[in-house]
Write a protein that holds these residues in place. Structure first.
Motif, PDB file in Angstrom:
ATOM      1  N   THR A   1       0.831  -1.205   0.000  1.00 17.63           N
ATOM      2  CA  THR A   1       0.000   0.000   0.000  1.00 17.63           C
ATOM      3  C   THR A   1       0.866   1.256   0.000  1.00 17.63           C
ATOM      4  O   THR A   1       0.564   2.228  -0.691  1.00 17.63           O
ATOM      5  CB  THR A   1      -1.005  -0.018   1.169  1.00 17.63           C
TER       6      THR A   1
ATOM      7  N   GLY B   1       2.299   2.787  -3.260  1.00 21.47           N
ATOM      8  CA  GLY B   1       1.433   3.607  -4.100  1.00 21.47           C
ATOM      9  C   GLY B   1       1.318   5.044  -3.645  1.00 21.47           C
ATOM     10  O   GLY B   1       0.702   5.866  -4.320  1.00 21.47           O
TER      11      GLY B   1
ATOM     12  N   HIS C   1      -5.111   4.872  -5.353  1.00 18.83           N
ATOM     13  CA  HIS C   1      -3.992   3.939  -5.487  1.00 18.83           C
ATOM     14  C   HIS C   1      -4.346   2.840  -6.488  1.00 18.83           C
ATOM     15  O   HIS C   1      -3.582   2.534  -7.396  1.00 18.83           O
ATOM     16  CB  HIS C   1      -3.662   3.284  -4.140  1.00 18.83           C
TER      17      HIS C   1
ATOM     18  N   MET D   1      -2.562  -4.262  -4.682  1.00 19.72           N
ATOM     19  CA  MET D   1      -2.675  -2.870  -4.226  1.00 19.72           C
ATOM     20  C   MET D   1      -4.109  -2.599  -3.778  1.00 19.72           C
ATOM     21  O   MET D   1      -4.343  -2.042  -2.706  1.00 19.72           O
ATOM     22  CB  MET D   1      -2.282  -1.898  -5.344  1.00 19.72           C
TER      23      MET D   1
END
Length: 177
Positions: A33, A36, A109, A138
């Motif tokens: 995470t 991003g 993201h 993601m």
């Protein structure tokens, strides 16, 4: 219909919070995470593609897709829908990252990674598939860390794919009139 989606979203968020959060998954999804954040990874990849004649067109379209997607997803759709983040509406959630100040719907993201993955698919299917798998991870990571509902991620995926397709075919139309 909206109530059904909200109920499903809340149910999934609580299921992840209560049943899936553990040190192993946190150690895996937190770096994904964070990769991003601010689009830095995607911007760097796009610039690297620009540096080589063989991948220059990919780099141009990669970065154009990222910009187009940002405008569509983050500046337009998020500000029209204005959906609060899940940690605002579900008190049981314990977010694992700094709390974003932007709206929740759709996931920026996720859409960014899908937009760039879509462009990559047009140039190299093998690497494109790897990028799409990363984009899926993601998306799930955004649910896992508590900052997006599943519907945010699903729509982010759709917006990203559409952004990549629009950029690719617009470029083709302009270049190959």
């Amino acid at each position: 219909m909206i109530d059904l989606i909200n109920n499903l979203d809340t149910g999934v968020m609580l299921f992840v919070e209560e049943n899936l959060k553990n040190p192993f998954f946190t150690g895996m999804f937190l770096p994904i995470t964070r990769s991003g954040d601010a689009g830095i990874l995607l911007i760097v990849l796009g610039i690297i593609f620009l540096c080589f004649a063989k991948t220059r067109k990919l780099g141009i379209l990669f970065l154009l897709a990222l910009v187009f997607n940002y405008i569509l997803n983050d500046l337009i759709i998020k500000n029209i829908i204005r959906r609060p983040r899940p940690f605002v509406t579900i008190e049981q959630l314990m977010p694992l990252v700094n709390l974003p100040k932007s709206f929740s719907f759709p996931s920026g993201h996720t859409s960014s990674f899908f937009a760039c993955s879509t462009i990559l698919m047009f140039f190299n299917k093998k690497y494109g598939i790897v990028a799409l798998i990363y984009a899926v991870l993601m998306g799930f990571s955004r649910i896992y860390v508590g900052v997006h509902y599943p519907s945010d991620v699903i729509v982010g995926m759709i917006v990203g794919i559409i952004s990549g397709i629009i950029v690719f075919y617009s470029y083709k139309k302009i270049i190959y009139k």
